[in-house]
Scaffold this motif. Structure first.
Motif, PDB file in Angstrom:
ATOM      1  N   UNK A 348       0.937  -1.160  -0.084  1.00  8.69           N
ATOM      2  CA  UNK A 348      -0.184   0.009   0.090  1.00  8.69           C
ATOM      3  C   UNK A 348       0.702   1.358  -0.014  1.00  8.69           C
ATOM      4  N   UNK A 352       1.366   4.106  -2.836  1.00 16.61           N
ATOM      5  CA  UNK A 352       0.857   5.476  -2.447  1.00 16.61           C
ATOM      6  C   UNK A 352       2.192   6.482  -3.285  1.00 16.61           C
ATOM      7  N   UNK A 355       1.695   6.443  -6.814  1.00 17.97           N
ATOM      8  CA  UNK A 355       0.652   7.242  -7.418  1.00 17.97           C
ATOM      9  C   UNK A 355       1.232   8.860  -7.376  1.00 17.97           C
ATOM     10  N   UNK A 379      -9.356  -0.652   4.629  1.00 20.95           N
ATOM     11  CA  UNK A 379      -9.439   0.596   3.615  1.00 20.95           C
ATOM     12  C   UNK A 379      -9.675   0.204   2.075  1.00 20.95           C
ATOM     13  N   UNK A 381     -11.881  -0.243  -0.074  1.00 22.61           N
ATOM     14  CA  UNK A 381     -12.887   0.603  -0.719  1.00 22.61           C
ATOM     15  C   UNK A 381     -11.775   1.860  -1.161  1.00 22.61           C
ATOM     16  N   UNK A 382     -11.234   2.363  -0.355  1.00 21.38           N
ATOM     17  CA  UNK A 382     -10.144   3.415  -0.749  1.00 21.38           C
ATOM     18  C   UNK A 382      -9.147   3.057  -2.027  1.00 21.38           C
ATOM     19  N   UNK A 383      -8.656   1.728  -1.722  1.00 19.61           N
ATOM     20  CA  UNK A 383      -7.615   1.311  -2.722  1.00 19.61           C
ATOM     21  C   UNK A 383      -8.167   0.648  -3.913  1.00 19.61           C
ATOM     22  N   UNK A 385     -10.816   2.489  -5.107  1.00 16.71           N
ATOM     23  CA  UNK A 385     -11.139   3.937  -5.659  1.00 16.71           C
ATOM     24  C   UNK A 385      -9.806   4.223  -6.332  1.00 16.71           C
ATOM     25  N   UNK A 386      -8.750   4.007  -5.787  1.00 13.77           N
ATOM     26  CA  UNK A 386      -7.355   4.332  -6.274  1.00 13.77           C
ATOM     27  C   UNK A 386      -7.132   3.660  -7.720  1.00 13.77           C
ATOM     28  N   UNK A 389      -9.261   4.995 -10.380  1.00 14.28           N
ATOM     29  CA  UNK A 389      -8.562   6.339 -10.589  1.00 14.28           C
ATOM     30  C   UNK A 389      -7.456   6.138 -11.470  1.00 14.28           C
TER      31      UNK A 389
END
Lengths: 393, 184
Positions: A348, A352, A355, A379, A381-383, A385-386, A389
């Motif tokens: 993760x 980041x 990214x 987390x 759902x955040x990942x 989402x990343x 994107x």
């Protein structure tokens, strides 16, 4: 009542109080053959037990059996036999990154992970434990309370002073009155000096290198100066550390001590390694990056193949993001994946970094690895989402 | 003399020269200029007159409290040296505010229970649930929402003892969050 009669009554009363005060603060240590516990001590011990229960309930106490065993072994090596036959000393660890140690009069000594992480060897630990255990054996809390009771204004100013020190207002409520007295303000200068003298005598008798004693306080002061950081506790206070350093230097100068006593640097480092790691973790949370970095590098000298230490050091650099930090972050994070390829959080962090560097392919790959090894991650759902994107962009 | 003081204090209170520390929440939309937000607050709660944060409670701050705070990126947080940075993703914002909470020396056994994306006032945000104990071992739970706009981080936080209060007032908190809009 005329002023003359009132004055006449006052003289014997003052004389009685004065005598009572003098007698009450002159208590025999537990190592003395004349030692007798007093009723007030039993009451104090009950308050201690309540405060200790509170510490346990709040989950401040750090549990690591190997570390506890080691600390208690060192304590028993330092504490004279006559004291061991009368009190059951126990060393406990508090999970707190600040430098401190304190003793309750019922023989429970608490040592912060922060000070364990900063000390260099077992001889320094013996100095610290000797000082704290002397507070117990020489009944300093009872003596100080009696002294303060004779000076009610002193007690009031003690509480007022504590409230004005940053962070201490909050900490004192967690430690209780006795714990705060022992851990924050310390005792009177005379009692602290007595603890220095007795603790030093014990550590020398136990075979430790006396030249390490003043070094402990020199080292703690240097650490605090380097970090430019004020700490709220007794062993984080520069003037108190300077007093200790000066006392121990005087003790060394007064006797012709041979060199070559026990130091045990490696054994100490290995035994307290969990406290070093834990302190670094808490330092990272509190954004004390330099301290966390130093702690983790020390931990990695003991455990050079620790994946979790490489990850945490990578996180220090990633989060600080200053100068060459991102390069170092990738270096340590990448090494962490090699040491433990299933350590999800590492991927993760790598994701980041990539990214933020707009390296979409590398970021996506890292985030997918994260979800592969931690499919139920909090987390997630955040990942996801990343990843979405990164695919759209 | 005492009566004169009481009289003066009463006049000052009535004329609004002295602020009362707590007032009933307004029935209409509330505008908190210091926090740059407009929102609906639940009926029957009390609103603090503090300027630095918006603070509301129903039964007392120890039993439940909701705060709204606007933190500038240059502002120091109380318990961590970490800072918010413009352009930070919600997951990283959550990391900073959670580390600040976890570093509070008066909170123990701090645990993060969930961390999810959310939207507030049309902006990408995070929602996280936490649990911790106080010095007496009393178990608390909390919900935090946060998002950034330019150089400001906005926090909406609800904290209450787990027993009885947390579940009871959770819905009122979520209603506050849904009603929140930025003024500028």
């Amino acid at each position: 009542m005329t002023p003359r009669i009132r004055f006449a009554l006052l003289i014997p009363l003052l004389a009685f109080l004065g005598l009572a005060g003098c007698a009450s603060t002159n208590l025999q240590p537990v190592t003395s053959s004349d030692y007798q516990p007093v009723a007030e001590e039993h009451r104090i011990h009950r308050v201690c037990e309540q405060e200790q229960q509170q510490l346990a309930d709040s989950e401040m106490v750090y549990h690591n059996q190997k570390l506890s065993d080691y600390l208690n072994r060192v304590a028993l090596r330092v504490l004279p036999d006559e004291a061991q036959s009368r009190i059951a000393i126990e060393i406990l660890v508090i999970n707190n990154p600040y430098s401190n140690a304190f003793a309750y009069p019922n023989a429970k000594v608490y040592v912060h992970t922060g000070i364990l992480a900063r000390m260099e060897n077992e001889a320094q630990l013996a100095t610290l434990l000797g000082h704290e255990m002397a507070h117990v054996t020489h009944r300093h809390l009872l003596r100080e309370r009696r002294h303060l009771r004779n000076k009610a204004a002193g007690l009031a100013s003690f509480k007022a002073t504590l409230g004005s020190v940053p962070l201490v207002g909050e900490l004192s409520s967690a430690l209780g009155e006795l714990g705060t007295m022992a851990s924050v303000s310390g005792y009177s200068r005379d009692l602290e000096t007595e603890a220095d003298n007795i603790g030093f005598e014990w550590m020398v008798a136990a075979g430790y290198d006396p030249y390490e004693s003043p070094k402990l306080f020199t080292h703690l002061m240097a650490e605090m100066e380097a970090e430019a950081q004020a700490e709220p506790f007794f062993f984080g206070s520069h003037p108190k550390l300077a007093d200790r350093q000066s006392n121990y230097q005087s003790l060394l100068a007064a006797g012709a001590y041979p060199r070559g006593g026990t130091v045990k640097r490696e054994i100490y480092a290995k035994a307290v390694a969990p406290a070093i790691y834990e302190t670094a973790r808490l330092d990272l949370k509190a954004g004390r990056y330099a301290k966390a970095e130093k702690g983790l590098k020390r931990y990695m000298q003991i455990y050079p193949r620790s994946g979790r230490a490489h990850y945490l050091l990578g996180e220090v650099y990633r989060q600080r993001n200053d100068g060459n930090d991102i390069h170092n972050a990738l270096k340590y994070l990448s090494r962490a994946t090699k040491l433990n390829r299933k350590h999800a959080e590492v991927y993760r962090s790598i994701g980041i970094v990539y990214m933020n560097q707009q390296d979409k392919q590398a970021a996506r790959r890292a985030f997918r690895s994260y979800l592969k090894w931690a499919p139920q991650a909090m987390d997630r759902e955040f990942i996801l989402d990343y990843i979405r994107q990164l695919e759209q962009e | 003399m005492r009566k004169v003081f009481i009289g003066i204090a009463t006049i000052l209170l009535l004329t609004g020269c002295i602020k009362r520390p707590w007032n009933p929440t307004p029935t209409t939309e509330h505008a908190a200029a210091s926090q740059n937000v407009r929102l609906h607050l639940p009926d029957g709660w009390m609103l603090s007159s503090r300027e630095d944060i918006l603070l509301v409670t129903r039964d007392g701050v120890l039993l439940q409290n909701v705060i709204v705070a606007a933190v500038h990126v240059d502002e120091e947080l109380k318990y961590t040296h970490k800072r918010f940075k413009p352009g930070m993703q919600p997951l990283e914002q959550a990391g900073v505010i959670l580390d600040n909470m976890a570093s509070n020396p008066n909170r123990f056994a701090f645990k993060v229970q969930s961390k999810k994306p959310a939207r507030i006032a049309g902006r990408k945000a995070f929602r996280t649930e936490v649990a911790f104990k106080d010095k007496d071992g009393l178990q608390y739970r909390g919900i935090l929402y946060g998002f950034m706009q330019n150089e400001w981080f906005y926090l909406v936080r609800y904290v209450a003892p787990e027993r009885h209060y947390f579940a009871r007032d959770k819905a009122a908190f979520e209603t506050i969050v849904r009603s929140m809009r930025l003024m500028v």
